[in-house]
Design an enzyme around this catalytic site. Structure first.
Site, PDB file in Angstrom:
ATOM      1  N   LYS A  28       0.820  -1.218   0.000  1.00 59.93           N
ATOM      2  CA  LYS A  28       0.000   0.000   0.000  1.00 59.93           C
ATOM      3  C   LYS A  28       0.850   1.261   0.000  1.00 59.93           C
ATOM      4  O   LYS A  28       2.003   1.253   0.430  1.00 59.93           O
ATOM      5  CB  LYS A  28      -1.000  -0.040   1.155  1.00 59.93           C
ATOM      6  CG  LYS A  28      -2.109  -1.054   0.832  1.00 59.93           C
ATOM      7  CD  LYS A  28      -3.273  -1.060   1.772  1.00 59.93           C
ATOM      8  CE  LYS A  28      -4.301  -2.075   1.258  1.00 59.93           C
ATOM      9  NZ  LYS A  28      -5.380  -2.335   2.222  1.00 59.93           N
ATOM     10  N   ARG A  73      -3.047 -10.517   4.923  1.00 59.48           N
ATOM     11  CA  ARG A  73      -3.453 -10.525   3.509  1.00 59.48           C
ATOM     12  C   ARG A  73      -2.306  -9.972   2.665  1.00 59.48           C
ATOM     13  O   ARG A  73      -1.919  -8.820   2.834  1.00 59.48           O
ATOM     14  CB  ARG A  73      -4.710  -9.654   3.365  1.00 59.48           C
ATOM     15  CG  ARG A  73      -5.301  -9.611   1.982  1.00 59.48           C
ATOM     16  CD  ARG A  73      -6.544  -8.715   1.953  1.00 59.48           C
ATOM     17  NE  ARG A  73      -7.162  -8.716   0.645  1.00 59.48           N
ATOM     18  CZ  ARG A  73      -6.789  -7.922  -0.355  1.00 59.48           C
ATOM     19  NH1 ARG A  73      -5.816  -7.060  -0.203  1.00 59.48           N
ATOM     20  NH2 ARG A  73      -7.409  -7.997  -1.517  1.00 59.48           N
TER      21      ARG A  73
END
Ligand code: HH2
Length: 270
Positions: free
Chosen positions: A213, A251
């Site tokens: 991210k 994840r």
């Protein structure tokens, strides 16, 4: 955080690795790579062979600014992939749409991965597990001006409400996710990571999704980690911090480095 404590190591033993399968043309880090059905299935099987115990199948990007995908198109993307992978691992369906969640569970998924935090009743009705994630706003608007008075307190409060909803509707298995990058500035993401134990203390297993991210790139020396695919080192480091703070499901796009770290912890424990 209990860095290095025996409790932290024992906790890490029970961490599940969730591998990401984005059947999309536009996901922020791997859009288009697994858009073809066969490529998506092969990628999912590869993640399982590397040690993922859950594969998270998604047919709609939720990156900031992403446009909604029509329901029939999302179904067309994900259902054959869910069917093909459900024999190899536990499958979660990453969707914002109740109809897609229901169809995916019929096709073999056992987890509804819900970035809206609103699909608890649907998960209960299908008899699936529910990943309840916090988000401020939807992907179209969420990064325009994220605002909190107390980000940790507000996210924890929201997730605590998800536990009440889960109990009310009878969801048997719930995971709580602070929603890294969903309506949060770099500072908000860091505060949530630094205080993850507050979310862990709510009592349900915590899922963390920070792989590649953009806040990771913003913390890197200029030019070192601009592109999402170059954020694997930062991803691993931040995931280790999250695991040591008590995260139970991680994840990730790349399974192998995390599995190696978990193997090391296991060896140290022995
Ligand atoms: N992040 C993304 C998608 N789904 N689900 C949960 N529970 N937690 C997350 O943090 C999370 C999520 C975004 O990552 P990715 O799937 O790689 O990108 P895109 O949404 O662009 O497909």
């Amino acid at each position: 955080m209990r860095f290095g404590s025996s409790t932290g190591r024992e906790d890490a033993m029970r961490v599940a690795v969730m591998g990401i399968v984005n059947v999309t043309p536009d996901s922020f880090s791997d859009g288009g790579r697994y858009f073809e059905r066969e490529a998506a299935i092969a990628h999912g099987l590869e993640l399982v062979s590397e040690g993922a115990t859950i594969v998270d199948v998604g047919g709609e990007s939720t990156r900031p600014g992403a446009l909604e995908v029509p329901e029939d198109e999302e179904l067309r993307r994900v259902i054959p992939v869910v069917e093909a992978l459900s024999g190899a691992a536990r499958v979660s369906i990453d969707t914002r749409k109740p109809a897609v969640a229901r169809a995916a569970v019929r096709a073999g998924a056992t987890i509804v991965n819900d970035v809206t935090g609103q699909l608890g009743p649907v998960a209960a009705d299908c008899g699936a597990a529910w990943v309840a994630m916090h988000s401020q706003g939807d992907p179209q608007t969420m990064q325009l001006a994220p605002r909190y008075t107390d980000v940790v307190g507000e996210v924890a409060g929201y997730l605590e409400e998800r536990l009440e909803i889960a109990a009310r509707y009878g969801v048997g298995e719930v995971y709580l996710d602070p929603g890294i990058g969903f309506g949060k500035t770099v500072e908000h993401n860091l505060q949530l990571l630094a205080n993850l134990d507050r979310i862990v203390s709510l009592g349900a297993p915590v899922l963390i999704g920070l792989s590649r991210k953009s806040f990771l790139a913003q913390l890197s020396p200029a030019g070192r980690a601009g592109a999402p695919l170059d954020r694997e080192d930062q991803t691993l480091g931040a995931n280790i911090l999250a695991i040591m703070a008590g995260a139970r499901v991680v994840r990730v796009h790349e399974v192998r480095p995390l599995r190696q770290f978990l193997g090391l912890l296991e060896a140290m424990r022995k």
